[in-house]
Design an enzyme around this catalytic site. Structure first.
Site, PDB file in Angstrom:
ATOM      1  N   VAL A 181       0.833  -1.210   0.000  1.00  0.00           N
ATOM      2  CA  VAL A 181       0.000   0.000   0.000  1.00  0.00           C
ATOM      3  C   VAL A 181       0.870   1.263   0.000  1.00  0.00           C
ATOM      4  CG1 VAL A 181      -1.716   1.300   1.333  1.00  0.00           C
ATOM      5  CG2 VAL A 181      -1.933  -1.176   1.109  1.00  0.00           C
ATOM      6  N   ALA A 235       9.055   5.584   6.539  1.00  0.00           N
ATOM      7  CA  ALA A 235       9.540   4.654   7.573  1.00  0.00           C
ATOM      8  C   ALA A 235       9.026   3.252   7.307  1.00  0.00           C
ATOM      9  CB  ALA A 235       9.061   5.105   8.951  1.00  0.00           C
ATOM     10  N   THR A 279       0.647   0.687   7.525  1.00  0.00           N
ATOM     11  CA  THR A 279       1.177  -0.485   8.226  1.00  0.00           C
ATOM     12  C   THR A 279      -0.020  -1.250   8.792  1.00  0.00           C
ATOM     13  OG1 THR A 279       1.262   0.304  10.524  1.00  0.00           O
ATOM     14  CG2 THR A 279       3.002   1.071   9.062  1.00  0.00           C
ATOM     15  N   VAL A 294     -12.185  -0.242   4.802  1.00  0.00           N
ATOM     16  CA  VAL A 294     -13.138  -1.251   4.307  1.00  0.00           C
ATOM     17  C   VAL A 294     -13.354  -1.004   2.815  1.00  0.00           C
ATOM     18  CG1 VAL A 294     -15.435  -2.273   4.579  1.00  0.00           C
ATOM     19  CG2 VAL A 294     -14.354  -1.135   6.537  1.00  0.00           C
ATOM     20  N   GLY A 328      -0.407  -9.199  -2.870  1.00  0.00           N
ATOM     21  CA  GLY A 328      -0.794  -8.068  -2.018  1.00  0.00           C
ATOM     22  C   GLY A 328      -2.225  -8.099  -1.511  1.00  0.00           C
ATOM     23  N   GLU A 369      -3.299  -9.590   4.553  1.00  0.00           N
ATOM     24  CA  GLU A 369      -2.667  -8.749   5.558  1.00  0.00           C
ATOM     25  C   GLU A 369      -1.180  -9.126   5.627  1.00  0.00           C
ATOM     26  OE1 GLU A 369      -4.285  -6.194   7.494  1.00  0.00           O
ATOM     27  OE2 GLU A 369      -5.387  -6.649   5.688  1.00  0.00           O
ATOM     28  N   ASP A 407      -9.661 -10.104  10.098  1.00  0.00           N
ATOM     29  CA  ASP A 407      -9.707  -8.923   9.226  1.00  0.00           C
ATOM     30  C   ASP A 407     -11.164  -8.561   8.882  1.00  0.00           C
ATOM     31  OD1 ASP A 407      -8.089  -7.010   7.510  1.00  0.00           O
ATOM     32  OD2 ASP A 407      -9.406  -7.918   6.015  1.00  0.00           O
ATOM     33  N   LYS A 434     -13.381  -5.168   9.902  1.00  0.00           N
ATOM     34  CA  LYS A 434     -14.126  -4.335   8.942  1.00  0.00           C
ATOM     35  C   LYS A 434     -15.583  -4.180   9.381  1.00  0.00           C
ATOM     36  CE  LYS A 434     -11.207  -5.496   5.009  1.00  0.00           C
ATOM     37  NZ  LYS A 434     -10.913  -6.546   4.035  1.00  0.00           N
TER      38      LYS A 434
HETATM   39  N1  LIG Z   1      -3.422  -4.863   0.640  1.00  0.00           N
HETATM   40  C1  LIG Z   1      -4.621  -4.313   0.473  1.00  0.00           C
HETATM   41  O1  LIG Z   1      -5.310  -4.493  -0.524  1.00  0.00           O
HETATM   42  C2  LIG Z   1      -5.136  -3.370   1.515  1.00  0.00           C
HETATM   43  C3  LIG Z   1      -4.460  -3.172   2.695  1.00  0.00           C
HETATM   44  N2  LIG Z   1      -4.944  -2.360   3.651  1.00  0.00           N
HETATM   45  C4  LIG Z   1      -4.204  -2.164   4.887  1.00  0.00           C
HETATM   46  O2  LIG Z   1      -2.967  -1.513   4.585  1.00  0.00           O
HETATM   47  C5  LIG Z   1      -2.000  -1.870   5.571  1.00  0.00           C
HETATM   48  C6  LIG Z   1      -0.702  -2.255   4.893  1.00  0.00           C
HETATM   49  O3  LIG Z   1      -0.898  -3.385   4.063  1.00  0.00           O
HETATM   50  P1  LIG Z   1       0.238  -3.851   3.036  1.00  0.00           P
HETATM   51  O4  LIG Z   1       0.861  -2.670   2.374  1.00  0.00           O
HETATM   52  O5  LIG Z   1      -0.378  -4.895   2.186  1.00  0.00           O
HETATM   53  O6  LIG Z   1       1.312  -4.516   4.034  1.00  0.00           O
HETATM   54  P2  LIG Z   1       2.851  -4.824   3.755  1.00  0.00           P
HETATM   55  O7  LIG Z   1       3.210  -5.971   4.626  1.00  0.00           O
HETATM   56  O8  LIG Z   1       3.107  -4.937   2.284  1.00  0.00           O
HETATM   57  O9  LIG Z   1       3.609  -3.521   4.286  1.00  0.00           O
HETATM   58  C7  LIG Z   1       3.608  -3.151   5.634  1.00  0.00           C
HETATM   59  C8  LIG Z   1       4.649  -2.075   5.823  1.00  0.00           C
HETATM   60  O10 LIG Z   1       4.521  -1.569   7.160  1.00  0.00           O
HETATM   61  C9  LIG Z   1       5.836  -1.454   7.731  1.00  0.00           C
HETATM   62  N3  LIG Z   1       5.723  -1.407   9.187  1.00  0.00           N
HETATM   63  C10 LIG Z   1       5.342  -2.375  10.055  1.00  0.00           C
HETATM   64  N4  LIG Z   1       5.351  -1.894  11.326  1.00  0.00           N
HETATM   65  C11 LIG Z   1       5.729  -0.598  11.236  1.00  0.00           C
HETATM   66  C12 LIG Z   1       5.917   0.460  12.173  1.00  0.00           C
HETATM   67  N5  LIG Z   1       5.686   0.270  13.484  1.00  0.00           N
HETATM   68  N6  LIG Z   1       6.316   1.668  11.720  1.00  0.00           N
HETATM   69  C13 LIG Z   1       6.551   1.889  10.406  1.00  0.00           C
HETATM   70  N7  LIG Z   1       6.397   0.933   9.476  1.00  0.00           N
HETATM   71  C14 LIG Z   1       5.982  -0.295   9.883  1.00  0.00           C
HETATM   72  C15 LIG Z   1       6.531  -2.679   7.183  1.00  0.00           C
HETATM   73  O11 LIG Z   1       7.925  -2.552   7.389  1.00  0.00           O
HETATM   74  P3  LIG Z   1       8.869  -3.869   7.455  1.00  0.00           P
HETATM   75  O12 LIG Z   1       8.969  -4.338   6.045  1.00  0.00           O
HETATM   76  O13 LIG Z   1      10.135  -3.324   8.008  1.00  0.00           O
HETATM   77  O14 LIG Z   1       8.176  -4.835   8.355  1.00  0.00           O
HETATM   78  C16 LIG Z   1       6.105  -2.556   5.707  1.00  0.00           C
HETATM   79  O15 LIG Z   1       6.865  -1.579   5.046  1.00  0.00           O
HETATM   80  C17 LIG Z   1      -2.629  -2.994   6.423  1.00  0.00           C
HETATM   81  O16 LIG Z   1      -3.107  -2.437   7.631  1.00  0.00           O
HETATM   82  C18 LIG Z   1      -3.805  -3.471   5.572  1.00  0.00           C
HETATM   83  O17 LIG Z   1      -4.881  -3.941   6.336  1.00  0.00           O
HETATM   84  C19 LIG Z   1      -6.095  -1.649   3.467  1.00  0.00           C
HETATM   85  C20 LIG Z   1      -6.805  -1.777   2.304  1.00  0.00           C
HETATM   86  C21 LIG Z   1      -6.387  -2.646   1.234  1.00  0.00           C
HETATM   87  N1  LIG Z   2      -6.470  -8.368   3.795  1.00  0.00           N
HETATM   88  C1  LIG Z   2      -7.515  -7.554   3.278  1.00  0.00           C
HETATM   89  C2  LIG Z   2      -6.927  -6.440   2.461  1.00  0.00           C
HETATM   90  C3  LIG Z   2      -7.578  -5.173   2.737  1.00  0.00           C
HETATM   91  O1  LIG Z   2      -8.051  -4.794   3.762  1.00  0.00           O
HETATM   92  C4  LIG Z   2      -8.481  -8.370   2.442  1.00  0.00           C
HETATM   93  O2  LIG Z   2      -8.209  -9.555   2.242  1.00  0.00           O
HETATM   94  O3  LIG Z   2      -9.536  -7.862   2.028  1.00  0.00           O
END
Ligand SMILES: NC(=O)C1=CN([C@@H]2O[C@H](COP(=O)(O)OP(=O)(O)OC[C@H]3O[C@@H](n4cnc5c(N)ncnc54)[C@H](OP(=O)(O)O)[C@@H]3O)[C@@H](O)[C@H]2O)C=CC1
Ligand SMILES: N[C@@H](CC=O)C(=O)O
Length: 230
Positions: free
Chosen positions: A14, A43, A92, A146, A202, A205, A216, A220
């Site tokens: 994301v 970060a 995150t 959501v 992707g 979670e 999850d 939602k």
């Molecule tokens: N994927 C999807 O379609 C959707 C996702 N979301 C939400 O988006 C969020 C991210 O998902 P996604 O991008 O797939 O996850 P990823 O695992 O791809 O990325 C997570 C990122 O967060 C970083 N991170 C973890 N803990 C911390 C912290 N304390 N401070 C700063 N950075 C941190 C990780 O770093 P490191 O690599 O160092 O661990 C990594 O860069 C989740 O909460 C998910 O529910 C919402 C809608 C849709």
């Molecule tokens: N893990 C979630 C991604 C977005 O929130 C899903 O499967 O729908």
């Protein structure tokens, strides 16, 4: 020209996509809206960079070469002093960061979050975030909690605000489970392989057990129920 500082926590699926979108639309925002949108902080869980002039297309290399070890408190303190319009973006799934929202708001950050945790913690904390945001005239936005890019949260919020009684919400609330089970029913592949594909593409979670356990989806539904005033 209005200067807007973005601090993006999380540079995974994301976060990375958002960074690319912001960089691509930089000229558009400047020309159409007179907004200079700069990503001044990035970060992940271990490293961070801060760059007041904003990162550019080379951000991944910059992050690798200049990212410094993240000592959480020092990190938050260092950018909290910058006065201009600032938005913290949480891409995150971190509970620690969710518990830092009140602090971020009190330091003057607007918050935009894809992370569902803060909105599903105890109702007292849920209310505290909204109270401090309102008191400080700051935005707290979480539309992607959501339905990802679909405008579901805002629609329910507006319906509730305008006095409608929401009696039922139905839908498929998990992209990953939809993906895994529709392939599982059609293809001769192992469940573990399909789960791995969903992770790589992707959909899941960061910890796919959150999807498989139903947590999850439960999050939602709680978010929507709260929007609907339940
Ligand atoms: N994927 C999807 O379609 C959707 C996702 N979301 C939400 O988006 C969020 C991210 O998902 P996604 O991008 O797939 O996850 P990823 O695992 O791809 O990325 C997570 C990122 O967060 C970083 N991170 C973890 N803990 C911390 C912290 N304390 N401070 C700063 N950075 C941190 C990780 O770093 P490191 O690599 O160092 O661990 C990594 O860069 C989740 O909460 C998910 O529910 C919402 C809608 C849709
Ligand atoms: N893990 C979630 C991604 C977005 O929130 C899903 O499967 O729908």
């Amino acid at each position: 020209m209005k200067l807007v500082h973005l601090y993006i926590f999380g540079i995974g699926n994301v976060g990375k996509t958002l960074i690319e979108q912001v960089l691509e639309s930089h000229t558009f925002f400047k020309e159409k809206h007179e907004i200079d949108l700069r990503i001044v902080g990035l970060a992940n869980s271990t490293h961070t960079i801060l760059k007041e002039s904003g990162v550019g297309e080379n951000w991944q290399n910059e992050f690798k070469s200049k990212g410094i070890d993240r000592k959480p408190d020092a990190f938050y303190e260092s950018f909290a002093t910058i006065p201009d319009f600032k938005i913290a973006v949480d891409a995150t799934a971190s509970k620690d960061l969710s518990l830092y929202y009140v602090e971020l708001l009190s330091k003057g950050f607007h918050i935009v979050t894809a992370n569902k945790i803060a909105n599903t913690l105890h109702y007292t904390y849920y209310k505290e975030i909204r109270e401090i945001a309102a008191f400080k005239d700051l935005r707290f936005e979480y539309e992607t909690n959501v339905g990802a890019a679909l405008p579901i949260v805002e629609s329910i919020k507006q319906l509730y605000k305008s006095g409608e009684e929401i009696v039922k919400i139905s839908g498929v609330f998990s992209g990953s489970l939809g993906y895994i089970f529709s392939r599982f029913s059609q293809e001769e592949k192992q469940f573990s392989q399909l789960l791995q594909d969903a992770l790589v593409d992707g959909y899941t979670e960061p910890d796919p057990r959150d999807d498989l356990s139903g947590m999850d989806v439960a999050r939602k539904l709680l978010i929507l129920a709260r929007e609907a005033g339940m």
